[in-house]
Scaffold this active site. Structure first.
Site, mmCIF file in Angstrom:
data_model
loop_
_atom_site.group_PDB
_atom_site.id
_atom_site.type_symbol
_atom_site.label_atom_id
_atom_site.label_comp_id
_atom_site.label_asym_id
_atom_site.label_seq_id
_atom_site.Cartn_x
_atom_site.Cartn_y
_atom_site.Cartn_z
ATOM 1 N N ARG A 118 0.809 -1.232 0.000
ATOM 2 C CA ARG A 118 0.000 0.000 0.000
ATOM 3 C C ARG A 118 0.838 1.276 0.000
ATOM 4 N NH1 ARG A 118 -3.208 -3.349 3.488
ATOM 5 N NH2 ARG A 118 -5.128 -3.950 2.406
ATOM 6 N N LYS B 169 2.025 11.136 -11.743
ATOM 7 C CA LYS B 169 1.274 10.106 -12.468
ATOM 8 C C LYS B 169 2.107 8.835 -12.598
ATOM 9 C CE LYS B 169 -1.808 12.912 -15.321
ATOM 10 N NZ LYS B 169 -2.227 13.232 -16.703
ATOM 11 N N GLU C 24 7.637 17.346 -26.046
ATOM 12 C CA GLU C 24 6.978 17.772 -24.810
ATOM 13 C C GLU C 24 7.485 19.145 -24.362
ATOM 14 O OE1 GLU C 24 4.465 16.504 -23.337
ATOM 15 O OE2 GLU C 24 4.337 14.393 -23.903
ATOM 16 N N LYS D 262 5.535 22.948 -15.714
ATOM 17 C CA LYS D 262 4.699 21.818 -15.314
ATOM 18 C C LYS D 262 4.392 21.854 -13.825
ATOM 19 C CE LYS D 262 3.660 17.010 -15.744
ATOM 20 N NZ LYS D 262 3.940 15.694 -16.356
ATOM 21 N N GLU E 184 -5.869 16.595 -12.127
ATOM 22 C CA GLU E 184 -6.360 16.845 -13.477
ATOM 23 C C GLU E 184 -7.870 17.042 -13.540
ATOM 24 O OE1 GLU E 184 -6.080 14.518 -17.624
ATOM 25 O OE2 GLU E 184 -4.138 14.674 -16.636
ATOM 26 N N ARG F 182 -4.801 21.178 -15.493
ATOM 27 C CA ARG F 182 -3.764 20.186 -15.779
ATOM 28 C C ARG F 182 -4.073 19.433 -17.075
ATOM 29 N NH1 ARG F 182 -0.669 15.773 -11.820
ATOM 30 N NH2 ARG F 182 0.676 14.992 -13.482
ATOM 31 N N ASN G 93 -2.321 17.793 -21.739
ATOM 32 C CA ASN G 93 -2.630 16.720 -22.690
ATOM 33 C C ASN G 93 -2.708 17.231 -24.126
ATOM 34 O OD1 ASN G 93 -2.896 14.566 -20.784
ATOM 35 N ND2 ASN G 93 -4.898 15.387 -20.195
ATOM 36 N N HIS H 211 -2.232 14.988 -27.133
ATOM 37 C CA HIS H 211 -2.122 13.603 -26.660
ATOM 38 C C HIS H 211 -3.306 12.712 -27.037
ATOM 39 C CE1 HIS H 211 1.227 15.257 -24.519
ATOM 40 N NE2 HIS H 211 1.489 14.119 -23.908
ATOM 41 N N HIS I 104 -1.773 9.482 -28.401
ATOM 42 C CA HIS I 104 -1.944 8.182 -27.746
ATOM 43 C C HIS I 104 -2.633 7.178 -28.660
ATOM 44 C CE1 HIS I 104 -1.605 9.750 -23.315
ATOM 45 N NE2 HIS I 104 -0.442 9.644 -23.922
ATOM 46 N N HIS J 73 6.848 8.144 -28.318
ATOM 47 C CA HIS J 73 5.776 8.943 -27.720
ATOM 48 C C HIS J 73 5.819 10.388 -28.218
ATOM 49 C CE1 HIS J 73 2.973 10.542 -24.792
ATOM 50 N NE2 HIS J 73 3.888 11.421 -24.403
#
Length: 358
Positions: free
Chosen positions: A117, A139, A181, A223, A233, A237, A241, A244, A248, A261
Site C-alpha cells: 500500500r 502520475k 513535450e 509543469k 487533473e 492540468r 494533454n 495527446h 496516444h 511517444h
C-alpha cells in the site's frame, strides 16, 4: 545546479537540474530505511548502473532490470516487480528508485504505490522526455491492450534528480522525441519560450549544456506550476494533454512499435493546432510557428500512411480523458491560451485524420 520545488499539499518535492550532479546529491535525506531497490532497464544497466550504485554504498542495495521498450509497460512487468519485492521480503521502509525513461518511471512509481500500500520513491529520469514530463506530477501507470496509461495511480517521489550528462548516451531519435513535450510547454504556456526554442534549435540539438539546463528548468517550472494548481487533473492540468488524444491513439494503433511517444504527440499537436485554426481564433501565423518549430527539430507533423484510420478512431474512443461518453480535445484560442471542447463530431475527426495521413 538549478532547483525547482514542487509543492503538493504539505509536501515540498525538490527537483535538481544540472550536469554530473548525481554524486553531489545526499540521498540519505530522502531514504527512510536501509533497503533500496533500483528499477531500471538493460540498456541503462549496461551504461550507467555501476556508477549510480556508488551513491548507495551505505544502504542494502538491490537492482531489478527489465527489458527496454514501451511494450514492457504492462501488467506482466508490473507483476514481475511485485514478485521480486515480495520474494526478497521487503517491508514498508523500502525505497524504490526509478532509474530510466518514462516506461521505467511509470512502472516503478505504480509498483512503489501498490507494494504494501505504498513505499518510498525517488525519481532519476534519464531521458529528456521523462525529465520534462512523466517524472514530474505524480502520475504512474501501465498500458492496456486497448489504450495507453489506462491503469494507474498518483504517486509522488521524495526527490527528482535530472542529470543532463545522461543525454550524451541518449540516441538522437529519443532526444528529439523528448523535445516534443518541451515544445508543448511553449505552445500551451509561453509564446516567448516557443520562439526561443525555434531560434535555438541547432544549439539544443547539439546538446549544449547551458541550453539543456535552460529548457529543462523552464519546462519543469511550467509543469510544476500547473500541477500545484490542479494535481488530479480536474481543471487546467488537462491542458498538458495538448496533442495527446491523437498521439496516444497513434501509439496504441502501432502497438507502441515504430513510433516514439514524442513523435506521436508532435503529430497530435499539429493536428490540434490545425483544428484550432479552423474552429477557433488561432492565427495562421501562430499555426505556422508551431509547425515550423516541430519541423526544425525533425519531428513528424503528419500521420503515417500505414496506420488504418479505423484503428486510430477506435483508440480515440478508448481515450482515458473521455468523459460522459464524449472525447475531450485540448485546443488553442492562441499560443498560451488553451480551452477544452467535447463538441468535435467524430465524422469531422475521421475526415481530418484521413487528410493528415502522408
Amino acid at each position: 545546479m538549478k532547483k525547482v520545488i514542487l509543492k503538493i499539499d504539505k509536501k515540498n518535492i525538490p527537483i535538481f537540474i544540472g550536469d554530473h550532479i548525481i554524486t553531489k546529491i545526499d540521498f540519505s535525506k530522502y531514504i527512510k530505511g536501509n533497503d533500496v531497490v533500483i528499477i531500471t532497464n538493460k540498456v541503462l544497466a549496461k551504461l550507467h548502473l555501476d556508477k549510480l550504485k556508488k551513491s548507495f554504498k551505505k544502504f542494502n542495495l538491490n537492482t531489478f532490470v527489465l527489458p527496454d521498450g514501451e511494450k514492457y509497460k504492462d501488467i506482466n512487468s508490473f507483476t514481475k516487480i511485485h514478485d521480486f519485492l515480495i520474494k526478497n521480503k521487503y517491508g514498508r521502509d523500502l525505497t524504490v528508485i526509478a532509474f530510466g525513461g518514462g516506461v521505467i518511471g511509470d512502472l516503478a512509481s505504480f509498483s512503489a504505490d501498490t507494494f504494501l500500500r505504498g513505499v518510498n520513491l525517488i525519481h532519476i529520469p534519464t531521458t529528456l522526455l521523462a525529465q520534462v514530463d512523466s517524472s514530474v506530477g505524480g502520475k504512474s501507470g501501465i498500458n492496456h491492450s486497448l489504450g495507453k496509461n489506462l491503469i494507474g495511480s498518483f504517486k509522488h517521489p521524495e526527490v527528482i534528480i535530472m542529470d543532463t550528462s545522461y543525454h550524451k548516451t541518449l540516441p538522437k531519435k529519443e532526444f528529439v522525441s523528448g523535445i516534443a513535450e518541451v515544445i508543448k510547454y511553449g505552445i500551451i504556456g509561453s509564446k516567448t519560450f516557443l520562439k526561443w526554442l525555434n531560434t535555438n534549435a541547432e544549439s539544443i540539438l547539439m546538446k549544449k549544456n547551458e541550453y539543456l539546463v535552460k529548457l529543462l528548468y523552464a519546462s519543469v517550472k511550467a509543469k510544476s506550476q500547473v500541477v500545484q494548481k490542479d494535481e488530479k487533473e480536474s481543471g487546467i492540468r488537462a491542458y498538458l494533454n495538448y496533442g495527446h488524444t491523437l498521439g496516444h491513439a497513434i501509439e496504441s494503433s502501432k502497438k507502441y512499435k515504430g513510433i516514439l511517444h514524442g513523435e506521436a504527440v508532435s503529430i497530435g499537436m499539429t493536428f490540434a493546432s490545425f483544428i484550432s485554426a479552423e474552429k477557433s481564433t488561432l492565427s495562421i501565423e501562430e499555426f505556422n510557428l508551431i509547425e515550423n518549430t516541430l519541423i526544425k527539430f525533425g519531428l513528424p507533423v503528419s500521420i503515417p500512411h500505414n496506420i488504418p484510420c479505423a484503428k486510430i478512431i477506435k483508440h480515440i474512443d478508448f481515450d482515458k480523458k473521455k468523459k460522459q461518453g464524449k472525447n475531450n480535445f485540448v485546443l488553442l484560442n492562441s499560443i498560451g491560451k488553451c480551452y477544452i471542447t467535447n463538441s468535435l463530431d467524430i465524422k469531422y475527426i475521421e475526415k481530418l485524420v484521413k487528410s493528415f495521413q502522408n
